[in-house]
Design a protein around this motif. Structure first.
Motif, PDB file in Angstrom:
ATOM      1  N   ILE A 141      82.871  49.057  57.993  1.00 11.69           N
ATOM      2  CA  ILE A 141      81.716  49.333  59.407  1.00 11.69           C
ATOM      3  C   ILE A 141      83.103  49.380  60.210  1.00 11.69           C
ATOM      4  O   ILE A 141      83.935  48.428  59.883  1.00 11.69           O
ATOM      5  N   GLU A 142      83.518  50.510  60.870  1.00  6.23           N
ATOM      6  CA  GLU A 142      84.728  50.389  62.062  1.00  6.23           C
ATOM      7  C   GLU A 142      83.728  50.216  63.165  1.00  6.23           C
ATOM      8  O   GLU A 142      83.116  50.456  63.967  1.00  6.23           O
ATOM      9  N   ARG A 293      90.604  53.546  73.580  1.00  6.80           N
ATOM     10  CA  ARG A 293      91.981  54.184  73.383  1.00  6.80           C
ATOM     11  C   ARG A 293      92.760  52.217  73.890  1.00  6.80           C
ATOM     12  O   ARG A 293      93.665  52.105  73.091  1.00  6.80           O
ATOM     13  N   ILE A 294      92.477  51.752  74.931  1.00 11.37           N
ATOM     14  CA  ILE A 294      93.317  50.830  75.830  1.00 11.37           C
ATOM     15  C   ILE A 294      93.677  50.045  74.438  1.00 11.37           C
ATOM     16  O   ILE A 294      94.387  48.822  73.994  1.00 11.37           O
ATOM     17  N   ILE A 295      91.894  49.730  73.881  1.00 10.97           N
ATOM     18  CA  ILE A 295      92.398  48.337  72.910  1.00 10.97           C
ATOM     19  C   ILE A 295      92.681  48.134  71.810  1.00 10.97           C
ATOM     20  O   ILE A 295      93.180  47.792  71.036  1.00 10.97           O
ATOM     21  N   GLN A 296      92.788  50.057  71.058  1.00 10.22           N
ATOM     22  CA  GLN A 296      93.779  50.191  70.127  1.00 10.22           C
ATOM     23  C   GLN A 296      94.813  50.089  70.167  1.00 10.22           C
ATOM     24  O   GLN A 296      96.312  49.930  69.480  1.00 10.22           O
ATOM     25  N   GLY A 320      89.248  52.737  63.082  1.00  9.13           N
ATOM     26  CA  GLY A 320      88.783  51.882  63.914  1.00  9.13           C
ATOM     27  C   GLY A 320      89.125  50.928  63.331  1.00  9.13           C
ATOM     28  O   GLY A 320      89.615  50.236  62.386  1.00  9.13           O
ATOM     29  N   PHE A 321      88.734  48.949  64.044  1.00 10.53           N
ATOM     30  CA  PHE A 321      88.775  47.907  63.392  1.00 10.53           C
ATOM     31  C   PHE A 321      87.671  47.931  62.758  1.00 10.53           C
ATOM     32  O   PHE A 321      87.108  48.054  62.999  1.00 10.53           O
ATOM     33  N   THR A 322      87.976  46.818  61.190  1.00 17.02           N
ATOM     34  CA  THR A 322      87.087  46.381  60.609  1.00 17.02           C
ATOM     35  C   THR A 322      86.096  44.777  61.240  1.00 17.02           C
ATOM     36  O   THR A 322      87.161  44.598  62.631  1.00 17.02           O
TER      37      THR A 322
END
Length: 368
Positions: A141-142, A293-296, A320-322
């Motif tokens: 999951i991403e 984009r900002i959170i990444q 993406g984040f797990t």
């Protein structure tokens, strides 16, 4: 549920996708022309304007590079000599005009083709992973996954046009009146890709730039709230880049860059001849929203899994984040002011309150 946990859970519910991996390739452009390429500014490549030129053909199979060309002078015996050095030949393009010489050699691109990297066709994180009979993802999951995109700066392949030029905020970002509009922004981003593809396909099939842009605009707004797209700006943008010889990926990157949805990873050489770089490209990770984009950008440096940052410039890591990584993020250490400032008539407190209410309502429906 705490405010921070509600914020995290809400985004996970709305933005998670079940993912699968992707690959790339390269190609060689075979052309029948003679070029000379010179690193005049000493930056290690010949991809800047004035550093690449077509050579003039001379009778007898010789060619003359126009870069740093100098007029030959006659001696007392009426023999022409090159002021740049006796090793350089004096040549006349038409056999009538006074001869000139150049210190730079010409390259036969038929014998030595221009090698060009094929851009990675990355559709982004797709919800195509394996799921069980209840719809639960059995793979990865991403959350806030992005796309690898490149746009080309002025160089040989784009006839020194700037295909990375931003044209303003075409895709409108922001949550609008409720959290459900995050999903709308994802649909908008997908619509942009569809529109760009339709425009480029029509142009390659022989349509004028205006006709291609109209085809792209028609495809772009299907199923999307038209208030989320600056349609007239999008049409003007597509016409401009099509006329400049930019390709579909240049267009997509330019539109999303201008809308604040891309993180630029770096610049690399995308085309070269005999090891000399003649075209550069900007590599970036583009996301479905400015918030993504900002959170990444601000979340990766909190996690050991992203110790290598964005990875290789030519093929950046835009994953993406797990769920576990996303839950580990400390949002109190993030500056989201850039995002909040663009949300119309809604404060950050109201947005988070809206999130908490919706997550609580969701949990009440799924918990016994």
């Amino acid at each position: 549920m705490s405010g921070r946990n509600a914020f995290t859970a809400a985004l996970m519910l709305l933005l998670a996708t079940c993912a699968q991996p992707q690959v790339a390739a390269a190609q060689t452009q075979a052309t029948q022309q003679w070029l000379c390429a010179v690193d005049r500014n000493g930056n290690g490549d010949a991809a800047d304007e004035g550093e690449i030129a077509g050579c003039g053909a001379i009778e007898g199979g010789q060619h003359l590079c126009p870069i740093d060309q100098a007029a030959c002078t006659q001696d007392a015996d009426h023999h022409y000599r090159c002021p740049l050095g006796a090793q350089f030949s004096c040549l006349s393009l038409d056999g009538i005009a006074p001869p000139s010489c150049s210190p730079h050699a010409c390259i036969d691109t038929g014998a030595h083709p221009i090698e060009t990297d094929v851009p990675i066709d990355d559709p982004g994180t797709l919800a195509d992973g394996t799921v069980d009979e209840d719809g639960n993802c059995l793979g990865t999951i991403e959350i806030f996954g992005g796309r690898k995109l490149r746009c080309r700066t002025p160089g040989l392949s784009v006839t020194f046009q700037n295909c990375c030029k931003d044209k303003g905020k075409i895709v409108k970002d922001g949550m609008g009146s409720s959290i459900s509009s995050i999903g709308t922004k994802i649909a908008v981003a997908k619509g942009v890709f569809t529109g760009m593809k339709a425009a480029y396909t029509a142009f390659r099939a022989g349509a004028t730039a205006s006709q291609a842009a109209s085809a792209g605009a028609n495809a772009l707004i299907v199923g999307i709230d038209p208030t989320s797209i600056a349609i007239s700006l999008a049409i003007n943008f597509m016409m401009e880049v099509l006329l400049q010889g930019c390709d579909q990926q240049d267009m997509e990157a330019g539109m999303l860059r201008g809308s604040g949805m891309c993180h630029e990873v770096g610049t690399y050489c995308s085309s070269k001849i005999l090891g000399i770089c003649v075209q550069k490209a900007k590599s970036q990770c583009c996301f479905n929203s400015k918030l993504g984009r900002i959170i990444q950008e601000q979340g990766r440096n909190q996690l050991k899994a992203f110790a290598n940052g964005w990875g290789e410039v030519k093929s950046p890591d835009c994953r993406g984040f797990t769920p576990q990584e996303f839950q580990a993020l400390d949002f109190s250490r993030m500056d989201l002011s850039e995002y909040y400032s663009e949300i119309e008539a809604r404060s950050a407190d109201l947005i988070q309150s809206d999130m908490e209410e919706r997550v609580d309502a969701y949990l009440k429906t799924v918990q016994p």
